[in-house]
Design an enzyme around this catalytic site. Structure first.
Site, mmCIF file in Angstrom:
data_model
loop_
_atom_site.group_PDB
_atom_site.id
_atom_site.type_symbol
_atom_site.label_atom_id
_atom_site.label_comp_id
_atom_site.label_asym_id
_atom_site.label_seq_id
_atom_site.Cartn_x
_atom_site.Cartn_y
_atom_site.Cartn_z
ATOM 1 N N CYS A 33 -36.872 45.840 42.849
ATOM 2 C CA CYS A 33 -37.375 47.126 43.348
ATOM 3 C C CYS A 33 -37.228 47.237 44.870
ATOM 4 C CB CYS A 33 -38.841 47.254 42.923
ATOM 5 S SG CYS A 33 -39.747 48.581 43.722
ATOM 6 N N CYS A 36 -40.411 48.197 46.771
ATOM 7 C CA CYS A 36 -41.340 47.052 46.756
ATOM 8 C C CYS A 36 -40.997 46.094 47.896
ATOM 9 C CB CYS A 36 -41.247 46.297 45.428
ATOM 10 S SG CYS A 36 -41.718 47.282 43.989
#
Length: 108
Positions: A33, A36
């Site tokens: 991600c 993230c």
């Protein structure tokens, strides 16, 4: 990951969250991600700077599917702030440090 951030798993999640004396911000994330990875250094900074106000934990949703499902985490990063074992805030998506800290502190 630094020593200031707790690594959570399906097996440890409930115990850590419920036993935390301070509010705990849990980052639901995954290795692949991009957003993230973008907020990871911000969370490291907050963990060091705000350790007297709240704790930060991270839960990898790819490895710990049961907990992510239990808390209806549909997109990542999702940050859940727990106080006394109960969710008091849900933050979804990457945000700048100032905005993130403001949302967290108004819910402490």
């Amino acid at each position: 990951m630094s020593d200031t951030i707790k690594t959570l798993t399906d097996a440890t999640f409930q115990e850590v969250v419920k036993s935390s004396e301070l509010p705990i911000l849990v980052d639901f994330w995954a290795e692949w991600c991009g957003p993230c990875k973008q907020i990871a250094p911000i969370l490291e900074e907050l963990a060091a700077e705000q350790s007297d106000k709240f704790v930060i934990g991270k839960l990898d949703v790819d490895v710990n599917v049961a907990t992510a499902t239990q808390y209806n985490v549909m997109s990542i990063p999702t940050l859940l702030l727990f106080k006394d074992g109960e969710i008091v805030a849900r933050l979804v998506g990457a945000k700048p440090k100032g905005a993130l800290l403001q949302e967290i502190t108004q819910n402490l």
